[in-house]
Design a protein around this motif. Structure first.
Motif, PDB file in Angstrom:
ATOM      1  N   PRO A  27       0.922  -1.122  -0.043  1.00 58.13           N
ATOM      2  CA  PRO A  27      -0.074  -0.062   0.010  1.00 58.13           C
ATOM      3  C   PRO A  27       0.785   1.106   0.094  1.00 58.13           C
ATOM      4  N   CYS A  28       1.784   1.367   0.851  1.00 57.63           N
ATOM      5  CA  CYS A  28       2.932   2.392   0.776  1.00 57.63           C
ATOM      6  C   CYS A  28       3.309   2.805  -0.797  1.00 57.63           C
ATOM      7  N   ALA A  29       3.513   1.870  -1.404  1.00 54.78           N
ATOM      8  CA  ALA A  29       3.963   2.153  -2.953  1.00 54.78           C
ATOM      9  C   ALA A  29       3.015   2.387  -3.719  1.00 54.78           C
ATOM     10  N   MET A  30       1.828   1.962  -3.518  1.00 51.72           N
ATOM     11  CA  MET A  30       0.373   2.343  -4.293  1.00 51.72           C
ATOM     12  C   MET A  30       0.047   3.618  -4.018  1.00 51.72           C
ATOM     13  N   ILE A  31      -0.029   4.241  -2.904  1.00 54.30           N
ATOM     14  CA  ILE A  31      -0.238   5.746  -2.555  1.00 54.30           C
ATOM     15  C   ILE A  31       0.334   6.533  -3.613  1.00 54.30           C
ATOM     16  N   GLY A  32       1.712   6.305  -3.674  1.00 61.42           N
ATOM     17  CA  GLY A  32       2.476   7.401  -4.365  1.00 61.42           C
ATOM     18  C   GLY A  32       2.388   7.327  -5.713  1.00 61.42           C
ATOM     19  N   THR A  33       1.942   6.070  -6.286  1.00 69.14           N
ATOM     20  CA  THR A  33       1.796   5.517  -7.548  1.00 69.14           C
ATOM     21  C   THR A  33       0.469   6.096  -8.225  1.00 69.14           C
ATOM     22  N   SER A  34      -0.624   6.159  -7.474  1.00 67.12           N
ATOM     23  CA  SER A  34      -1.993   6.554  -7.748  1.00 67.12           C
ATOM     24  C   SER A  34      -2.102   8.075  -7.490  1.00 67.12           C
ATOM     25  N   ASN A  35      -2.953   8.615  -8.086  1.00 64.44           N
ATOM     26  CA  ASN A  35      -3.216   9.915  -7.954  1.00 64.44           C
ATOM     27  C   ASN A  35      -4.494  10.285  -7.435  1.00 64.44           C
ATOM     28  N   PHE A  36      -4.780  11.793  -6.859  1.00 70.05           N
ATOM     29  CA  PHE A  36      -6.069  12.272  -6.434  1.00 70.05           C
ATOM     30  C   PHE A  36      -6.441  12.968  -7.684  1.00 70.05           C
ATOM     31  N   PHE A  37      -7.111  12.033  -8.613  1.00 76.71           N
ATOM     32  CA  PHE A  37      -7.524  12.957  -9.667  1.00 76.71           C
ATOM     33  C   PHE A  37      -8.455  14.028  -9.816  1.00 76.71           C
ATOM     34  N   GLU A  38      -9.516  13.771  -8.904  1.00 80.64           N
ATOM     35  CA  GLU A  38     -10.477  14.529  -8.698  1.00 80.64           C
ATOM     36  C   GLU A  38      -9.966  16.208  -8.389  1.00 80.64           C
ATOM     37  N   LEU A  39      -9.115  16.361  -7.396  1.00 81.10           N
ATOM     38  CA  LEU A  39      -8.378  17.534  -7.097  1.00 81.10           C
ATOM     39  C   LEU A  39      -7.490  18.115  -8.251  1.00 81.10           C
ATOM     40  N   ALA A  40      -6.894  17.224  -9.084  1.00 78.82           N
ATOM     41  CA  ALA A  40      -5.875  17.727 -10.120  1.00 78.82           C
ATOM     42  C   ALA A  40      -6.895  18.110 -11.317  1.00 78.82           C
ATOM     43  N   VAL A  41      -7.938  17.421 -11.615  1.00 77.48           N
ATOM     44  CA  VAL A  41      -8.801  17.759 -12.717  1.00 77.48           C
ATOM     45  C   VAL A  41      -9.771  19.360 -12.311  1.00 77.48           C
ATOM     46  N   ALA A  42     -10.090  19.207 -10.829  1.00 77.25           N
ATOM     47  CA  ALA A  42     -10.679  20.427 -10.557  1.00 77.25           C
ATOM     48  C   ALA A  42      -9.814  21.932 -10.699  1.00 77.25           C
ATOM     49  N   VAL A  43      -8.502  21.699 -10.237  1.00 83.33           N
ATOM     50  CA  VAL A  43      -7.373  22.600 -10.291  1.00 83.33           C
ATOM     51  C   VAL A  43      -7.147  23.161 -11.606  1.00 83.33           C
ATOM     52  N   ALA A  44      -7.157  22.257 -12.616  1.00 84.89           N
ATOM     53  CA  ALA A  44      -6.838  22.326 -13.858  1.00 84.89           C
ATOM     54  C   ALA A  44      -7.699  23.242 -14.685  1.00 84.89           C
ATOM     55  N   ILE A  45      -9.002  22.847 -14.142  1.00 81.80           N
ATOM     56  CA  ILE A  45     -10.326  23.562 -14.839  1.00 81.80           C
ATOM     57  C   ILE A  45     -10.421  24.859 -14.331  1.00 81.80           C
ATOM     58  N   SER A  46     -10.072  25.186 -13.020  1.00 83.16           N
ATOM     59  CA  SER A  46     -10.196  26.470 -12.456  1.00 83.16           C
ATOM     60  C   SER A  46      -9.224  27.289 -12.792  1.00 83.16           C
ATOM     61  N   LEU A  47      -7.920  26.846 -13.137  1.00 76.81           N
ATOM     62  CA  LEU A  47      -6.806  27.761 -13.690  1.00 76.81           C
ATOM     63  C   LEU A  47      -6.810  27.999 -15.017  1.00 76.81           C
ATOM     64  N   PHE A  48      -6.959  26.905 -15.973  1.00 77.09           N
ATOM     65  CA  PHE A  48      -7.037  27.043 -17.284  1.00 77.09           C
ATOM     66  C   PHE A  48      -8.025  26.952 -17.993  1.00 77.09           C
ATOM     67  N   GLY A  49      -9.182  26.412 -17.616  1.00 81.20           N
ATOM     68  CA  GLY A  49     -10.338  26.329 -18.180  1.00 81.20           C
ATOM     69  C   GLY A  49     -10.655  24.764 -18.617  1.00 81.20           C
ATOM     70  N   LEU A  50     -12.181  24.325 -18.810  1.00 83.84           N
ATOM     71  CA  LEU A  50     -12.491  23.258 -19.045  1.00 83.84           C
ATOM     72  C   LEU A  50     -11.906  22.574 -20.264  1.00 83.84           C
ATOM     73  N   GLN A  51     -11.614  23.260 -21.349  1.00 82.21           N
ATOM     74  CA  GLN A  51     -11.373  22.807 -22.801  1.00 82.21           C
ATOM     75  C   GLN A  51      -9.733  23.223 -22.925  1.00 82.21           C
ATOM     76  N   SER A  52      -8.875  23.220 -21.831  1.00 83.01           N
ATOM     77  CA  SER A  52      -7.636  23.402 -21.905  1.00 83.01           C
ATOM     78  C   SER A  52      -6.861  22.100 -22.085  1.00 83.01           C
ATOM     79  N   GLY A  53      -5.392  22.301 -22.515  1.00 80.25           N
ATOM     80  CA  GLY A  53      -4.554  21.068 -22.631  1.00 80.25           C
ATOM     81  C   GLY A  53      -4.344  20.740 -20.927  1.00 80.25           C
ATOM     82  N   ALA A  54      -4.097  21.407 -20.248  1.00 79.65           N
ATOM     83  CA  ALA A  54      -4.000  21.051 -18.746  1.00 79.65           C
ATOM     84  C   ALA A  54      -5.085  20.189 -18.320  1.00 79.65           C
ATOM     85  N   ALA A  55      -6.348  20.596 -18.385  1.00 82.12           N
ATOM     86  CA  ALA A  55      -7.361  19.663 -18.005  1.00 82.12           C
ATOM     87  C   ALA A  55      -7.164  18.207 -18.787  1.00 82.12           C
ATOM     88  N   LEU A  56      -7.230  18.279 -20.140  1.00 86.96           N
ATOM     89  CA  LEU A  56      -7.001  16.850 -20.856  1.00 86.96           C
ATOM     90  C   LEU A  56      -5.920  16.069 -20.083  1.00 86.96           C
TER      91      LEU A  56
END
Length: 336
Positions: A278-307
């Protein structure tokens, strides 16, 4: 593992294909699912993740939490990898590939967007899905909970400064409602439900029997989640397959590389397998909800960052299943 779990990779592959087909054939249905959001968290996916996490939480024994202090090495590996290594290696790989290796294929302005999205992914370690991966590797449920909880506390104060530093900007608008809601939905509520279930069942034998009965529902929740995720992004996959493939390259290298570092460090430190995996899995996996939300708020829904953050979502499940297989096959090399 039962027959269903042994064939989980096949079921997930079929779920990925099914999701893309559903996304193309029933866009109205997919749109309705996509609209069920609060604070950038899809409620349908949240319910399914909750179903995946709950069986693991039933195995959490609060009386054993104090024992985590007697095994500090696993927690140390997790924290060092997640906060001192992972964000910076992801940034380095993103720059290497999109500023250099893929430069002839990608416009500079698009490359900058993809780099930003990958940085956001690298700075957000997993909160929810790691419970699923821990369960599949027979991880210590109590220790996994402590690892995730400590990571969440650090994320509150460290995510924004690390992302700001790597993006070269002075202010990052972190959607705190997303961070808080995800923690409540994916950690707190399943934990309380698991605790209530343990108290209701009473004996260890009853708890074990109940856990065995509900365990398949965790895998069914995982498959249903994959169908929805690929259904939501099916149009993007079909429209921009080359870009998806290019973005996936550094994510794949990062995922396997980070797992190797964390798992290898746990092996050298003689961490028991139920903690090391599990300790190796935590670092490998991502909190994608947070990453997607920040990408949309900073760069927009259709941005390359969100993609780029969305590609992280698509890549994660197949990659993590392969790492689960690696961890299970190497169990005998670790202390019990």
């Amino acid at each position: 593992m039962g027959r269903f779990e042994r064939l989980l990779t096949l079921w997930v592959a079929l779920a990925m294909l099914g999701g893309i087909v559903i996304g193309a054939a029933a866009p109205g249905l997919v749109g309705a699912v996509a609209a069920a959001e609060i604070a950038s968290i899809n409620l349908v996916v949240a319910v399914l993740i909750w179903a995946m996490v709950y069986p693991m939480m039933v195995g959490v024994d609060f009386a054993a939490v104090a024992g985590v202090a007697r095994q500090p090495k696993g927690l140390l590996v997790t924290l060092v990898v997640n906060w001192l290594i992972k964000p910076f290696t992801m940034a380095a790989l993103a720059v290497l590939f999109f500023d250099h290796v893929f430069a002839p294929l990608i416009a500079p302005e698009d490359a900058a967007q993809y780099i930003a999205g990958l940085i956001l992914l690298g700075a957000a370690p997993c909160t929810a899905m790691v419970f699923v991966w821990s369960q599949l590797t027979r991880g210590d449920a109590t220790y996994t909970l402590v690892q995730v909880s400590v990571n969440d506390l650090i994320m509150v104060v460290a995510f924004a400064p690390i992302v700001a530093f790597l993006l070269g900007v002075t202010e990052i608008a972190v959607p705190w409602e997303t961070l808080v809601l995800a923690t409540v939905l994916y950690v707190l509520l399943p934990l309380l439900a698991g605790l209530a279930t343990r108290r209701m069942l009473g004996s260890a034998a009853a708890i074990e029997a109940f856990s065995a009965r509900i365990k398949p529902w965790s895998m069914i929740g995982l498959i249903a989640t994959v169908v929805i995720l690929f259904g939501l992004q099916g149009e993007v996959i079909l429209d921009r397959p080359l870009v998806i493939a290019l973005i996936a390259v550094p994510i794949l290298i990062q995922s396997y590389g980070i797992f190797a570092v964390a798992y290898g460090a746990a092996f050298l430190l003689k961490v028991p397998h139920r903690i090391a995996a599990p300790c190796a899995m935590i670092g490998t996996s991502n909190f994608f909800e947070l990453a997607v939300a920040v990408a949309i708020s900073l760069f927009g829904l259709q941005s390359g960052a969100a993609l780029a953050t969305v590609v992280g979502v698509l890549v994660e499940v197949p990659v993590m299943l392969s790492l689960v297989a690696i961890a299970n096959r190497t169990r005998a090399r670790f202390p019990g």
